[in-house]
Scaffold this motif. Sequence first.
Motif, PDB file in Angstrom:
ATOM      1  N   THR A   6     119.135  -5.407  24.893  1.00 19.05           N
ATOM      2  CA  THR A   6     119.483  -5.350  26.301  1.00 19.05           C
ATOM      3  C   THR A   6     120.760  -4.566  26.511  1.00 19.05           C
ATOM      4  OG1 THR A   6     120.789  -7.380  26.237  1.00 19.05           O
ATOM      5  CG2 THR A   6     118.440  -7.612  26.719  1.00 19.05           C
ATOM      6  N   GLY A   7     120.968  -4.128  27.734  1.00 17.53           N
ATOM      7  CA  GLY A   7     122.190  -3.438  28.099  1.00 17.53           C
ATOM      8  C   GLY A   7     123.205  -4.411  28.646  1.00 17.53           C
ATOM      9  N   THR A   8     124.293  -3.873  29.206  1.00 20.87           N
ATOM     10  CA  THR A   8     125.353  -4.729  29.712  1.00 20.87           C
ATOM     11  C   THR A   8     124.890  -5.598  30.870  1.00 20.87           C
ATOM     12  OG1 THR A   8     126.079  -2.950  31.177  1.00 20.87           O
ATOM     13  CG2 THR A   8     127.136  -3.097  29.029  1.00 20.87           C
ATOM     14  N   ARG A  18     120.399   5.890  25.639  1.00 16.15           N
ATOM     15  CA  ARG A  18     121.442   4.899  25.885  1.00 16.15           C
ATOM     16  C   ARG A  18     122.786   5.420  25.383  1.00 16.15           C
ATOM     17  NH1 ARG A  18     119.898  -0.246  26.349  1.00 16.15           N
ATOM     18  NH2 ARG A  18     121.966  -0.454  27.277  1.00 16.15           N
ATOM     19  N   ILE A  19     123.884   4.852  25.892  1.00 17.45           N
ATOM     20  CA  ILE A  19     125.240   5.209  25.477  1.00 17.45           C
ATOM     21  C   ILE A  19     125.899   3.974  24.876  1.00 17.45           C
ATOM     22  CG2 ILE A  19     127.495   6.048  26.212  1.00 17.45           C
ATOM     23  CD1 ILE A  19     126.077   7.350  28.615  1.00 17.45           C
ATOM     24  N   GLY A  20     126.319   4.084  23.646  1.00 19.02           N
ATOM     25  CA  GLY A  20     127.010   2.984  22.990  1.00 19.02           C
ATOM     26  C   GLY A  20     128.520   3.147  23.087  1.00 19.02           C
ATOM     27  N   VAL A  21     129.211   2.039  23.229  1.00 18.96           N
ATOM     28  CA  VAL A  21     130.674   2.005  23.170  1.00 18.96           C
ATOM     29  C   VAL A  21     131.040   1.000  22.095  1.00 18.96           C
ATOM     30  CG1 VAL A  21     132.823   1.510  24.387  1.00 18.96           C
ATOM     31  CG2 VAL A  21     130.918   2.565  25.623  1.00 18.96           C
ATOM     32  N   LEU A  22     131.806   1.437  21.110  1.00 20.92           N
ATOM     33  CA  LEU A  22     132.170   0.551  20.001  1.00 20.92           C
ATOM     34  C   LEU A  22     133.682   0.351  19.965  1.00 20.92           C
ATOM     35  CD1 LEU A  22     130.994  -1.085  17.647  1.00 20.92           C
ATOM     36  CD2 LEU A  22     131.531   0.876  16.167  1.00 20.92           C
ATOM     37  N   LEU A  23     134.125  -0.853  20.338  1.00 19.56           N
ATOM     38  CA  LEU A  23     135.529  -1.223  20.212  1.00 19.56           C
ATOM     39  C   LEU A  23     135.809  -1.547  18.750  1.00 19.56           C
ATOM     40  CD1 LEU A  23     135.783  -3.788  23.165  1.00 19.56           C
ATOM     41  CD2 LEU A  23     135.960  -1.301  23.288  1.00 19.56           C
ATOM     42  N   VAL A  24     136.887  -1.012  18.205  1.00 18.81           N
ATOM     43  CA  VAL A  24     137.199  -1.261  16.794  1.00 18.81           C
ATOM     44  C   VAL A  24     138.645  -1.717  16.658  1.00 18.81           C
ATOM     45  CG1 VAL A  24     137.204  -0.357  14.450  1.00 18.81           C
ATOM     46  CG2 VAL A  24     135.577   0.550  16.129  1.00 18.81           C
ATOM     47  N   ARG A 108     127.603  -2.186  36.067  1.00 14.92           N
ATOM     48  CA  ARG A 108     126.823  -1.312  36.962  1.00 14.92           C
ATOM     49  C   ARG A 108     126.263  -0.105  36.223  1.00 14.92           C
ATOM     50  NH1 ARG A 108     132.136  -0.215  37.765  1.00 14.92           N
ATOM     51  NH2 ARG A 108     132.829   1.967  38.016  1.00 14.92           N
ATOM     52  N   PHE A 109     126.844   0.236  35.077  1.00 18.20           N
ATOM     53  CA  PHE A 109     126.329   1.347  34.272  1.00 18.20           C
ATOM     54  C   PHE A 109     125.300   0.787  33.295  1.00 18.20           C
ATOM     55  CE2 PHE A 109     130.751   2.587  35.318  1.00 18.20           C
ATOM     56  CZ  PHE A 109     130.483   3.726  36.077  1.00 18.20           C
ATOM     57  N   THR A 110     124.076   0.728  33.747  1.00 19.87           N
ATOM     58  CA  THR A 110     123.042   0.045  32.962  1.00 19.87           C
ATOM     59  C   THR A 110     122.673   0.779  31.683  1.00 19.87           C
ATOM     60  OG1 THR A 110     121.320   1.125  34.305  1.00 19.87           O
ATOM     61  CG2 THR A 110     122.075  -1.061  35.006  1.00 19.87           C
ATOM     62  N   GLU A 111     123.099   2.047  31.560  1.00 14.17           N
ATOM     63  CA  GLU A 111     122.802   2.779  30.330  1.00 14.17           C
ATOM     64  C   GLU A 111     123.787   2.451  29.206  1.00 14.17           C
ATOM     65  OE1 GLU A 111     125.071   5.899  32.888  1.00 14.17           O
ATOM     66  OE2 GLU A 111     124.079   3.955  33.115  1.00 14.17           O
ATOM     67  N   LEU A 112     124.845   1.693  29.518  1.00 11.24           N
ATOM     68  CA  LEU A 112     125.859   1.368  28.515  1.00 11.24           C
ATOM     69  C   LEU A 112     125.455   0.180  27.655  1.00 11.24           C
ATOM     70  CD1 LEU A 112     129.374   1.676  30.220  1.00 11.24           C
ATOM     71  CD2 LEU A 112     128.299   3.215  28.573  1.00 11.24           C
ATOM     72  N   HIS A 113     125.801   0.257  26.389  1.00 12.43           N
ATOM     73  CA  HIS A 113     125.649  -0.861  25.445  1.00 12.43           C
ATOM     74  C   HIS A 113     126.986  -0.987  24.734  1.00 12.43           C
ATOM     75  CE1 HIS A 113     122.988  -3.224  22.537  1.00 12.43           C
ATOM     76  NE2 HIS A 113     124.207  -3.347  22.087  1.00 12.43           N
ATOM     77  N   ILE A 114     127.736  -2.042  25.023  1.00 14.40           N
ATOM     78  CA  ILE A 114     129.104  -2.191  24.523  1.00 14.40           C
ATOM     79  C   ILE A 114     129.128  -3.219  23.407  1.00 14.40           C
ATOM     80  CG2 ILE A 114     131.482  -2.773  25.134  1.00 14.40           C
ATOM     81  CD1 ILE A 114     130.830  -1.849  27.983  1.00 14.40           C
ATOM     82  N   ASP A 115     129.754  -2.843  22.297  1.00 16.37           N
ATOM     83  CA  ASP A 115     129.796  -3.705  21.116  1.00 16.37           C
ATOM     84  C   ASP A 115     131.178  -3.607  20.484  1.00 16.37           C
ATOM     85  OD1 ASP A 115     128.962  -5.449  19.142  1.00 16.37           O
ATOM     86  OD2 ASP A 115     127.146  -4.324  18.668  1.00 16.37           O
ATOM     87  N   LEU A 339     133.891   8.991  29.053  1.00 15.08           N
ATOM     88  CA  LEU A 339     132.438   9.167  29.162  1.00 15.08           C
ATOM     89  C   LEU A 339     132.057  10.093  30.317  1.00 15.08           C
ATOM     90  CD1 LEU A 339     130.997   5.611  28.404  1.00 15.08           C
ATOM     91  CD2 LEU A 339     131.088   7.610  26.906  1.00 15.08           C
ATOM     92  N   ALA A 340     133.035  10.788  30.875  1.00 12.73           N
ATOM     93  CA  ALA A 340     132.747  11.718  31.957  1.00 12.73           C
ATOM     94  C   ALA A 340     131.686  12.728  31.516  1.00 12.73           C
ATOM     95  CB  ALA A 340     134.012  12.449  32.366  1.00 12.73           C
ATOM     96  N   GLY A 341     130.669  12.895  32.352  1.00 13.58           N
ATOM     97  CA  GLY A 341     129.571  13.795  32.026  1.00 13.58           C
ATOM     98  C   GLY A 341     128.422  13.103  31.316  1.00 13.58           C
ATOM     99  N   TRP A 342     128.685  11.935  30.766  1.00 17.86           N
ATOM    100  CA  TRP A 342     127.624  11.149  30.116  1.00 17.86           C
ATOM    101  C   TRP A 342     127.107  10.053  31.039  1.00 17.86           C
ATOM    102  CZ3 TRP A 342     129.093   9.945  24.287  1.00 17.86           C
ATOM    103  CH2 TRP A 342     128.948  11.138  23.535  1.00 17.86           C
ATOM    104  N   LEU A 343     128.021   9.425  31.779  1.00 14.64           N
ATOM    105  CA  LEU A 343     127.615   8.314  32.648  1.00 14.64           C
ATOM    106  C   LEU A 343     126.911   8.834  33.893  1.00 14.64           C
ATOM    107  CD1 LEU A 343     130.707   5.907  32.613  1.00 14.64           C
ATOM    108  CD2 LEU A 343     128.471   5.525  31.552  1.00 14.64           C
ATOM    109  N   ARG A 344     125.933   8.076  34.335  1.00 11.24           N
ATOM    110  CA  ARG A 344     125.258   8.343  35.610  1.00 11.24           C
ATOM    111  C   ARG A 344     125.918   7.501  36.676  1.00 11.24           C
ATOM    112  NH1 ARG A 344     120.816   7.582  32.129  1.00 11.24           N
ATOM    113  NH2 ARG A 344     120.498   5.485  32.944  1.00 11.24           N
ATOM    114  N   GLU A 345     126.603   8.150  37.587  1.00 15.71           N
ATOM    115  CA  GLU A 345     127.320   7.415  38.656  1.00 15.71           C
ATOM    116  C   GLU A 345     126.342   6.847  39.678  1.00 15.71           C
ATOM    117  OE1 GLU A 345     130.378   6.619  38.746  1.00 15.71           O
ATOM    118  OE2 GLU A 345     131.135   7.804  37.068  1.00 15.71           O
TER     119      GLU A 345
END
Length: 345
Positions: A6-8, A18-24, A108-115, A339-345
Amino acid sequence: MLDPGTGTSGVPAAAGGRIGVLLVNLGTPDGTGYWPVRRYLAEFLWDRRVIETARLPWWLILHGLVLPRRPFRSGRAYAKIWDRERNESPIKTITREQCDGIAEALERFTELHIDWAMRYGSPSMEERILALTEAGCDRILLFPLYPQYSATSTASVQDKAFDVLKGMRLQPAIRTVPAFYDHPLYIEATCANLKCHLDSLAWEAEVVLVSFHGLPKRNIELGDPYLEQCYRTLKLMKGRMGPDGDKLEVVFQSRFGREEWLQPYAEARVRELARSGARNVVVVAPGFVADCLETLEELSIGLQEVFEEEGGENFSTVPCLNYSEGARCLFAALIQSELAGWLRE
């Protein structure tokens, strides 16, 4: 951590796009006993970015002198701050909560997957990068949670990510979040956090020590911008703190080994302050966005003991940004910017 399917916002993951964001963050052992701490230290101290010396001599020192002994001392330190109910270190709890908070802020950015992941220990970067790609992420934003850039921290995270990619046939596109030592929201959140803490005290601080993690002086001579960025953060904090800005002074903590590190050393300065008559001291650590061993044990416990031994009376450590609203706004803004240019506003 989000379910890989699932997404966010709970929307099922698409087959791709999909766009992943990985906090490290830095990492933690899985327990306070000898072997969990030894495994963690072995991974951490064998990193070429952390210990920049010839491999064979260092391997002999590491396995002959450091690893047989240091896990006992480090294990005792971790035991003082360990969350026994969750059976984990606070840095793991906090990083997970930061991830959840950011996911909520950006739902609101349903294409994001944050981990989230740890550079050393678990969950590993390899595990979570592979999980993101399996969830359909063909683009990943790597977010090292270090405000000031150092080859020992930020570069190590990026090295590890690309080591993982080396073993992949189909690699995702990668972006990285740069150091944010002078970002307006970082300075605003850090100073608001400090002001709130100072206002909560029943006494007035005479000195506020702004403590950053130390580095060997040689690293700066080799071109690491870390020291310059620490002083830039300090200058901006001084400007935003108003009259209290005059109380701020920099120190460096966590020295390891015999070579010269960045000075002034935190412990030496605390001793000097107490001996010279200072009675009320506050420490803030803006180089850490999550409370960890270095802030909860080394600063909050160790430095307070030193201060009181030398005659000081009141000592307090400011909590890190952790999962505060300021941290959430900062991280969300950095992610959207990168993520400018990757996110769909």
